[in-house]
Design a protein around this motif. Structure first.
Motif, PDB file in Angstrom:
ATOM      1  N   THR A 122     -16.455 -13.088 -25.083  1.00 18.59           N
ATOM      2  CA  THR A 122     -17.739 -12.439 -25.360  1.00 18.59           C
ATOM      3  C   THR A 122     -18.788 -13.169 -24.544  1.00 18.59           C
ATOM      4  O   THR A 122     -18.885 -14.398 -24.588  1.00 18.59           O
ATOM      5  N   VAL A 123     -19.570 -12.387 -23.787  1.00 21.00           N
ATOM      6  CA  VAL A 123     -20.596 -12.926 -22.907  1.00 21.00           C
ATOM      7  C   VAL A 123     -21.949 -12.400 -23.376  1.00 21.00           C
ATOM      8  O   VAL A 123     -22.056 -11.257 -23.831  1.00 21.00           O
ATOM      9  N   ALA A 152     -19.029 -16.841 -16.180  1.00 16.68           N
ATOM     10  CA  ALA A 152     -20.139 -16.178 -16.872  1.00 16.68           C
ATOM     11  C   ALA A 152     -21.477 -16.745 -16.402  1.00 16.68           C
ATOM     12  O   ALA A 152     -22.448 -15.996 -16.227  1.00 16.68           O
ATOM     13  N   GLU A 153     -21.540 -18.042 -16.175  1.00 15.04           N
ATOM     14  CA  GLU A 153     -22.778 -18.669 -15.708  1.00 15.04           C
ATOM     15  C   GLU A 153     -23.170 -18.173 -14.322  1.00 15.04           C
ATOM     16  O   GLU A 153     -24.346 -18.076 -14.007  1.00 15.04           O
ATOM     17  N   ARG A 180     -24.863  -8.545 -25.821  1.00 14.16           N
ATOM     18  CA  ARG A 180     -23.521  -9.132 -25.909  1.00 14.16           C
ATOM     19  C   ARG A 180     -22.477  -8.092 -25.537  1.00 14.16           C
ATOM     20  O   ARG A 180     -22.558  -6.947 -25.974  1.00 14.16           O
ATOM     21  N   VAL A 181     -21.504  -8.534 -24.754  1.00 15.64           N
ATOM     22  CA  VAL A 181     -20.407  -7.662 -24.354  1.00 15.64           C
ATOM     23  C   VAL A 181     -19.106  -8.446 -24.460  1.00 15.64           C
ATOM     24  O   VAL A 181     -19.043  -9.609 -24.073  1.00 15.64           O
ATOM     25  N   LEU A 190     -21.180 -17.791 -22.062  1.00 10.82           N
ATOM     26  CA  LEU A 190     -19.971 -17.468 -22.806  1.00 10.82           C
ATOM     27  C   LEU A 190     -20.231 -17.784 -24.273  1.00 10.82           C
ATOM     28  O   LEU A 190     -20.551 -18.915 -24.623  1.00 10.82           O
ATOM     29  N   VAL A 191     -20.092 -16.788 -25.133  1.00 12.64           N
ATOM     30  CA  VAL A 191     -20.348 -16.964 -26.562  1.00 12.64           C
ATOM     31  C   VAL A 191     -19.047 -17.256 -27.303  1.00 12.64           C
ATOM     32  O   VAL A 191     -19.015 -18.096 -28.198  1.00 12.64           O
TER      33      VAL A 191
END
Length: 105
Positions: free
Chosen positions: A85-86, A65-66, A96-97, A72-73
């Protein structure tokens, strides 16, 4: 004289519409970029959970994600299924997706 005012009005409306369209287009591109990041992070976590790749699934997802300039949530591993969730921001607003990956049922 009146034609100059009409021309100025038309140019003003065209400029406003152009800025609005550019903003909407940029938001759509950001949403697609974050969706791609979420998909890739979920796939990386699922591959790691299945043993195809070594490491910790959620750490792999965060790393990926980074690389997409996102964070990254949430990351949840349920067997071989990864749900992530990103998130990122666009114009100061969070985007957010979530994505899910794993073997077929």
């Amino acid at each position: 004289m009146a034609s100059a005012a009409v021309a100025a009005g038309i140019v003003g409306v065209a400029a406003i519409l152009t800025v609005g369209l550019a903003t909407v287009s940029a938001a759509a591109v950001t949403a697609q970029r974050v969706a791609g990041a979420a998909d890739a992070a979920a796939l990386a976590a699922a591959d790691t959970a299945s043993g195809a790749v070594s490491g910790v699934p959620c750490e792999r997802a965060a790393d990926l994600a980074e690389r997409f300039a996102s964070s990254l949530v949430a990351c949840e591993i349920d067997g071989l299924i990864a749900t992530v969730t990103v998130s990122t921001t666009f114009a100061g607003m969070p985007v957010r997706v979530s994505a899910r990956a794993g073997p077929p049922p």
